[in-house]
Design an enzyme around this catalytic site. Structure first.
Site, PDB file in Angstrom:
ATOM      1  N   GLU A  96       3.446  -0.978  -1.409  1.00 39.62           N
ATOM      2  CA  GLU A  96       3.383   0.463  -1.556  1.00 39.62           C
ATOM      3  C   GLU A  96       2.144   0.852  -2.350  1.00 39.62           C
ATOM      4  O   GLU A  96       1.763   0.172  -3.306  1.00 39.62           O
ATOM      5  CB  GLU A  96       4.655   0.972  -2.237  1.00 39.62           C
ATOM      6  CG  GLU A  96       5.909   0.630  -1.436  1.00 39.62           C
ATOM      7  CD  GLU A  96       7.186   1.230  -1.999  1.00 39.62           C
ATOM      8  OE1 GLU A  96       7.094   1.986  -2.992  1.00 39.62           O
ATOM      9  OE2 GLU A  96       8.254   0.974  -1.434  1.00 39.62           O
ATOM     10  N   CYS A 109      -3.092   4.220  -6.951  1.00 38.34           N
ATOM     11  CA  CYS A 109      -2.451   3.057  -7.552  1.00 38.34           C
ATOM     12  C   CYS A 109      -2.315   1.982  -6.481  1.00 38.34           C
ATOM     13  O   CYS A 109      -1.600   2.165  -5.488  1.00 38.34           O
ATOM     14  CB  CYS A 109      -1.090   3.458  -8.110  1.00 38.34           C
ATOM     15  SG  CYS A 109      -0.242   2.154  -9.008  1.00 38.34           S
ATOM     16  N   CYS A 116       6.240  -9.441  -7.012  1.00 38.05           N
ATOM     17  CA  CYS A 116       5.590  -9.831  -8.265  1.00 38.05           C
ATOM     18  C   CYS A 116       6.223 -11.117  -8.765  1.00 38.05           C
ATOM     19  O   CYS A 116       7.450 -11.261  -8.760  1.00 38.05           O
ATOM     20  CB  CYS A 116       5.734  -8.737  -9.313  1.00 38.05           C
ATOM     21  SG  CYS A 116       4.802  -9.080 -10.829  1.00 38.05           S
ATOM     22  N   CYS A 120       9.479  -8.690 -15.248  1.00 32.02           N
ATOM     23  CA  CYS A 120       9.649  -7.713 -16.326  1.00 32.02           C
ATOM     24  C   CYS A 120      10.949  -6.949 -16.091  1.00 32.02           C
ATOM     25  O   CYS A 120      11.201  -6.456 -14.984  1.00 32.02           O
ATOM     26  CB  CYS A 120       8.463  -6.762 -16.375  1.00 32.02           C
ATOM     27  SG  CYS A 120       6.886  -7.601 -16.701  1.00 32.02           S
ATOM     28  N   CYS A 123      11.130  -3.198 -14.519  1.00 33.72           N
ATOM     29  CA  CYS A 123      10.320  -2.897 -13.339  1.00 33.72           C
ATOM     30  C   CYS A 123      11.065  -3.259 -12.063  1.00 33.72           C
ATOM     31  O   CYS A 123      11.506  -4.396 -11.882  1.00 33.72           O
ATOM     32  CB  CYS A 123       9.000  -3.664 -13.408  1.00 33.72           C
ATOM     33  SG  CYS A 123       7.906  -3.354 -11.995  1.00 33.72           S
ATOM     34  N   SER A 202      -4.804  -3.413 -14.697  1.00 29.56           N
ATOM     35  CA  SER A 202      -3.688  -3.492 -15.628  1.00 29.56           C
ATOM     36  C   SER A 202      -3.095  -4.889 -15.591  1.00 29.56           C
ATOM     37  O   SER A 202      -2.792  -5.416 -14.521  1.00 29.56           O
ATOM     38  CB  SER A 202      -2.615  -2.459 -15.253  1.00 29.56           C
ATOM     39  OG  SER A 202      -1.467  -2.622 -16.056  1.00 29.56           O
ATOM     40  N   CYS A 345       6.055   5.303 -11.678  1.00 26.46           N
ATOM     41  CA  CYS A 345       5.724   4.013 -12.282  1.00 26.46           C
ATOM     42  C   CYS A 345       6.972   3.158 -12.415  1.00 26.46           C
ATOM     43  O   CYS A 345       8.001   3.602 -12.915  1.00 26.46           O
ATOM     44  CB  CYS A 345       5.092   4.245 -13.651  1.00 26.46           C
ATOM     45  SG  CYS A 345       4.530   2.742 -14.458  1.00 26.46           S
TER      46      CYS A 345
END
Length: 370
Positions: A96, A109, A116, A120, A123, A202, A345
């Site tokens: 996305e 973004c 991933c 975390c 997230c 980031s 986010c």
């Protein structure tokens, strides 16, 4: 060309690699400049339209190369103007990409991985597990697709994308070479020409790769911190167990010291009710960040189904901000954008064929503890 031989996708090649590609064809290096402009400044993916090259060369390119971006399977605009694309990559997985308009600025973004590999706890992407790294063509392809959505391509018109942040799905520093190639294209004058101050990577803190990054680029840096001490960060960002806060901030200082200008790092801090949102956490953060050239971005937690965390009250977030401001830190609270289309986010998930089986474990836990 021999049947079945894979064509070279020129979309993800920065200038130096494209020059080397043309040399292998027995062509002059300046052809790379022409092709870069056709692809990235004019949005052309058909060699026949590249009319400042000979027909012989165009036929040769058609035989050995292609310009192929991701397939758009979803394109939706939020009520606040945020636009989200879901793009299908090779092997059927998807990522996305989100464009956030803000006056004359448009921030894109961009994702670097399918899923991933980090986990975390706050997230949604991490709960979907991990499949693979994106290629450079798949990373810059997100910028290319988003730019094409605002046709016609006009290099002299106002740019709909003024900033790019590598803050989508994935940990960029775990896909180092492809991310660097894509960022070089973002900053390339013959491509998108975005300032190095407006391209931001980031990271959750892959320290060796961060040191390596400082040797090859000078893009802006954001640190995904989210906690003021190692005990809490170990819970929220498991990578901290390998690279604790002191090592991460030392690497951040080293990176900033290499930059030719006095730039600051952005410290990203997701504020979670009852977890890391108390004034004592803010005071501890002041101590941890003392002397680091930085600004702080507070991100109120965005809920998703797999998490029991809660969004903090605005009063709690403002109290947290006040402590940081009083200590002299420039601190902003990120406005939640695109949450009605799950583009905020921490909400990006895409379709991930999870090689880690992490998503299966979370589903199993939910079924046991509904």
């Amino acid at each position: 060309m021999t049947a079945g031989v894979e064509k070279t996708n020129l979309l993800g090649m920065p200038k130096a690699k494209l020059e080397a590609f043309f040399e292998t064809l027995g062509e002059k290096r300046f052809r790379a400049q022409q092709v870069l402009q056709w692809i990235h400044q004019r949005g052309v993916d058909d060699f026949d339209q590249m009319t400042n090259m000979s027909k012989v060369l165009r036929e040769k390119l058609k035989d050995v190369a292609e310009v192929r971006g991701p397939e758009v399977v979803y394109d939706e605009t939020s009520k606040d103007g945020t636009r989200k694309w879901v793009m299908r990559m090779d092997n059927g997985n998807s990522v996305e990409t989100v464009l956030i308009p803000d006056g004359e600025r448009g921030t894109l973004c961009v994702s670097s991985q399918i899923g991933c590999s980090l986990d975390c706890t706050f997230c949604s992407t991490g709960k979907r597990g991990f499949n693979r790294n994106l290629t450079a063509a798949e990373i810059i392809g997100q910028v290319w697709v988003a730019r094409k959505a605002f046709m016609p391509f006009d290099p002299n018109a106002d740019r709909p994308i003024t900033n790019v942040v590598m803050m989508g799905m994935g940990e960029p520093l775990l896909n180092f070479d492809n991310v660097v190639d894509a960022m070089n294209l973002m900053m390339e004058d013959l491509a998108y020409g975005i300032s190095k101050r407006r391209v931001t990577l980031s990271t959750s803190g892959v320290v060796p790769a961060l040191d390596r990054l400082g040797e090859v680029t000078d893009v802006s840096l954001a640190i995904s911190l989210h906690a003021p001490n190692d005990e809490l960060r170990n819970q929220l960002v498991p990578l901290n167990k390998k690279y604790p806060i002191s090592e991460l901030l030392a690497a951040t200082r080293r990176y900033l010291s290499r930059l030719p200008d006095k730039r600051k790092a952005t410290i990203e801090y997701t504020v979670i009710e009852g977890v890391n949102d108390q004034p004592e956490h803010a005071r501890e953060l002041v101590t941890v960040l003392k002397g680091l050239p930085c600004k702080i971005n507070l991100i109120p937690f965005n809920p998703f189904p797999e998490s029991d965390f809660r969004r903090p009250s605005m009063n709690a977030t403002r109290r947290f901000q006040a402590v940081l401001n009083e200590a002299g830190f420039v601190t902003t609270v990120r406005t939640t954008r695109g949450d009605d289309i799950d583009a905020a986010c921490g909400q990006l998930v895409g379709r991930v064929e999870d090689r880690t089986r992490r998503s299966q474990r979370y589903i199993a836990v939910q079924q046991v503890n509904p």
